[in-house]
Design an enzyme around this catalytic site. Sequence first.
Site, PDB file in Angstrom:
ATOM      1  N   ASN A 218      44.295 -10.974  13.148  1.00  0.00           N
ATOM      2  CA  ASN A 218      44.728  -9.991  14.132  1.00  0.00           C
ATOM      3  C   ASN A 218      46.044 -10.435  14.767  1.00  0.00           C
ATOM      4  O   ASN A 218      46.635 -11.429  14.347  1.00  0.00           O
ATOM      5  CB  ASN A 218      43.633  -9.751  15.177  1.00  0.00           C
ATOM      6  CG  ASN A 218      43.291 -11.019  15.949  1.00  0.00           C
ATOM      7  OD1 ASN A 218      44.155 -11.844  16.216  1.00  0.00           O
ATOM      8  ND2 ASN A 218      42.030 -11.174  16.309  1.00  0.00           N
ATOM      9  N   ASP A 289      35.771 -10.474  13.749  1.00  0.00           N
ATOM     10  CA  ASP A 289      34.375 -10.031  13.689  1.00  0.00           C
ATOM     11  C   ASP A 289      33.814 -10.067  12.276  1.00  0.00           C
ATOM     12  O   ASP A 289      32.596 -10.129  12.084  1.00  0.00           O
ATOM     13  CB  ASP A 289      34.257  -8.608  14.244  1.00  0.00           C
ATOM     14  CG  ASP A 289      34.630  -8.544  15.711  1.00  0.00           C
ATOM     15  OD1 ASP A 289      34.242  -9.462  16.450  1.00  0.00           O
ATOM     16  OD2 ASP A 289      35.315  -7.580  16.114  1.00  0.00           O
ATOM     17  N   LYS A 299      44.532 -17.637  -6.534  1.00  0.00           N
ATOM     18  CA  LYS A 299      45.308 -16.514  -6.033  1.00  0.00           C
ATOM     19  C   LYS A 299      44.990 -15.248  -6.833  1.00  0.00           C
ATOM     20  O   LYS A 299      44.987 -15.253  -8.060  1.00  0.00           O
ATOM     21  CB  LYS A 299      46.801 -16.819  -6.131  1.00  0.00           C
ATOM     22  CG  LYS A 299      47.687 -15.674  -5.646  1.00  0.00           C
ATOM     23  CD  LYS A 299      49.161 -16.020  -5.813  1.00  0.00           C
ATOM     24  CE  LYS A 299      50.034 -14.835  -5.411  1.00  0.00           C
ATOM     25  NZ  LYS A 299      51.465 -15.124  -5.608  1.00  0.00           N
ATOM     26  N   PHE A 334      36.722 -12.660  27.359  1.00  0.00           N
ATOM     27  CA  PHE A 334      37.856 -11.737  27.406  1.00  0.00           C
ATOM     28  C   PHE A 334      37.487 -10.492  26.610  1.00  0.00           C
ATOM     29  O   PHE A 334      36.769 -10.579  25.609  1.00  0.00           O
ATOM     30  CB  PHE A 334      39.108 -12.374  26.804  1.00  0.00           C
ATOM     31  CG  PHE A 334      39.965 -13.111  27.799  1.00  0.00           C
ATOM     32  CD1 PHE A 334      41.248 -12.685  28.084  1.00  0.00           C
ATOM     33  CD2 PHE A 334      39.478 -14.230  28.453  1.00  0.00           C
ATOM     34  CE1 PHE A 334      42.036 -13.352  29.001  1.00  0.00           C
ATOM     35  CE2 PHE A 334      40.249 -14.917  29.368  1.00  0.00           C
ATOM     36  CZ  PHE A 334      41.542 -14.470  29.648  1.00  0.00           C
ATOM     37  N   LYS A 348      29.805  -5.924  27.462  1.00  0.00           N
ATOM     38  CA  LYS A 348      29.960  -7.280  26.933  1.00  0.00           C
ATOM     39  C   LYS A 348      29.525  -8.320  27.962  1.00  0.00           C
ATOM     40  O   LYS A 348      28.888  -9.331  27.622  1.00  0.00           O
ATOM     41  CB  LYS A 348      31.430  -7.500  26.539  1.00  0.00           C
ATOM     42  CG  LYS A 348      31.718  -8.755  25.742  1.00  0.00           C
ATOM     43  CD  LYS A 348      33.174  -8.754  25.279  1.00  0.00           C
ATOM     44  CE  LYS A 348      33.475  -9.961  24.414  1.00  0.00           C
ATOM     45  NZ  LYS A 348      34.888  -9.958  23.930  1.00  0.00           N
ATOM     46  N   LYS A 352      26.199 -10.584  26.732  1.00  0.00           N
ATOM     47  CA  LYS A 352      26.510 -11.947  26.299  1.00  0.00           C
ATOM     48  C   LYS A 352      26.323 -12.980  27.394  1.00  0.00           C
ATOM     49  O   LYS A 352      26.750 -14.127  27.259  1.00  0.00           O
ATOM     50  CB  LYS A 352      27.925 -11.980  25.718  1.00  0.00           C
ATOM     51  CG  LYS A 352      28.038 -10.992  24.546  1.00  0.00           C
ATOM     52  CD  LYS A 352      29.304 -11.096  23.761  1.00  0.00           C
ATOM     53  CE  LYS A 352      29.298 -10.049  22.633  1.00  0.00           C
ATOM     54  NZ  LYS A 352      30.482 -10.115  21.769  1.00  0.00           N
TER      55      LYS A 352
END
Length: 409
Positions: A218, A289, A299, A334, A348, A352
């Site tokens: 990301n 995730d 490769k 976060f 969240k 959690k």
Amino acid sequence: MNVVLGVTGGIAAYKAVEITSRLKKAGFAVRVIMTRAAQEFVTPRPFAELSGERVVTSMWDDCTERHVEHIALADWADLLLVAPATANFIAKAAVGMADDMLTTVLLATKAPVMIAPAMNTDMLNNVATQKNIALLKERGVMIIEPAAGVLACGAVGAGRLPEPPTIVGEVKSFFDRRDNGVRSELINDCNGKLAGKKIIVTAGGTIAPIDPVRFIANRSGGKMGVATARAAAGAGANVVLVTGNITVALPTEPNIRLVSALTTDDMLKAVLAEFANADAVIMTAAVADYRVKDYSPQKIKKKANSFTLELVKNPDILRELGQQKQPGQILVGFAAETENLAEYAKRKLDEKNLDFIVANDVSRKDAGFDTDTNAAVIFYADGRAPEDFPLDSKDKLAGRIIRRLAEFF
């Protein structure tokens, strides 16, 4: 402030030209020393034009200083920065060799020294290089940790020279810490509550390798996580900074211990290994995730116009920590969202077992990933009202988060 910039012979030497430009624009006086090998990658001319000073390329150049040149440069420097620093230079620095102008100035200066290693991953991980870096750290040399990614040789891993804005940011941060007493300010604001506490901070994104040269990642570069680790260290905590794939330079504070963990599995193992005796964990990392189900050890060659990757779920690090959390341990998460910020962050927070969560809207152009600024809302598990922090630098937001953390102790 006076910065002597040493440039050694790596492919990343071209980045030192921009480093020179940015240092000058930031108000620093810059003198450049180039090794012979560095001149194989870039000529002295752009450094001279940008710094406004003669570039030193040899021990035997005509001396323009009133005194012996290596002593004059060593005395002139408020900071000696070497970027890029090759394995060869690091080895010579570790044993105190002085066979060219740069190593001679290094040996003669009393100024602080900051080094940014850049090399092939295997060279960086070689036991000799790691021992040399560790020895320099013991002597007080500040090491700007290499970034991870695709290297010039085609390998994937740590060894990239961080981008020039990152390195210049490290220089600015060094002088800010030295001149502004940031550490004592945070200690005072936190009433010393975090002094000696063990705090784990995660930073950057984790990757999902596809084959030896490709991975999915990301956009998180790690700026918020590194700023948070610095703020915690500034408040007196002993910080374990677990880094994924980051583009920002890593901190050099002596009370920050660095652990690299590129994949989600690696980060889970690294955090769990430190968690039992930790006082707090701040999970700023943007954890992947999903991972690729079938990693290719070779490769993947281009054949068809398209191909399909099957992804499977990664372990949920924050959920695992929430389940293992013991009384007295503080867990901070976060939430990087693009919509329904409050709804998703609160969910969240509850699911959690967090003590509070820092939520930010990453769809904003001036906040979230790839920016030096951020805006956030903190939601608390104890029922207090959410707290809104308007747009500000990530360093300042990190300081506010650490001040809130101190309230739990």
